[in-house]
Design an enzyme around this catalytic site. Structure first.
Site, PDB file in Angstrom:
ATOM      1  N   GLY A  51       0.839  -1.194   0.000  1.00  0.00           N
ATOM      2  CA  GLY A  51       0.000   0.000   0.000  1.00  0.00           C
ATOM      3  C   GLY A  51       0.872   1.240   0.000  1.00  0.00           C
ATOM      4  CG  HIS A  52       4.544   1.263   0.426  1.00  0.00           C
ATOM      5  ND1 HIS A  52       4.377   0.399   1.465  1.00  0.00           N
ATOM      6  CD2 HIS A  52       5.567   0.758  -0.298  1.00  0.00           C
ATOM      7  CE1 HIS A  52       5.262  -0.566   1.390  1.00  0.00           C
ATOM      8  NE2 HIS A  52       5.990  -0.373   0.314  1.00  0.00           N
TER       9      HIS A  52
END
Ligand code: TYD
Length: 127
Positions: free
Chosen positions: A44-45
């Site tokens: 998630g990055h």
């Protein structure tokens, strides 16, 4: 996708990788995820400058990727296959099998400054 050399033997399989020949950057760091509880999501990055190769050395998991324009999802589940992720690609990992071990080969030491953890920031940086 990168395919690493494997030495198969009646005693078991041995897989190896060299920075120069098999991985497209000098490996500066490794880390691995394991004991991932069912339903857990990682990643998630994106990374501003880090390059990575992700390998499922045990079990399987799903990686979703976005370059800001296109999205793609890949299941990794072969210990001799690595997924190369260049800088500035958003990634999420999910659907880990109970026995999954996710090995990451990284081009730089850990630095929180290198992370883009907000999807809106990522989208803005890609336009
Ligand atoms: P993070 O990269 O956000 O994990 P994931 O993408 O797998 O969900 O890292 C989780 C935590 O671990 C964060 O606090 C930073 C720390 N960490 C290190 O200290 N060193 C490392 O090499 C990595 C990858 C993470």
């Amino acid at each position: 996708m990168l395919e690493f050399p494997v030495v198969r033997d009646p005693r078991g399989d041995l897989c190896f990788a060299h920075s120069s020949a098999d991985v497209p950057f000098p490996i500066e760091r490794i880390y691995y995820l394991y004991n991932v509880p069912p339903g857990s999501e990682r990643g998630g990055h994106a990374h501003k400058n880090l390059e990575q190769v992700i390998v499922s050395v045990s079990g399987y998991f799903e990686i979703s990727l976005s370059d800001g324009a296109e999205e793609k999802s890949i299941v990794l589940g072969q210990p001799h296959v690595g997924l190369y992720i260049p800088k500035m690609i958003w990634r999420g990992l999910k659907s880990f099998s109970a026995d999954a071990v996710c090995l990451v080969l990284a081009s730089k030491p850990y630095s929180e400054d290198d992370y883009v953890r907000n999807l809106e920031d990522f989208s803005r940086m890609k336009t």
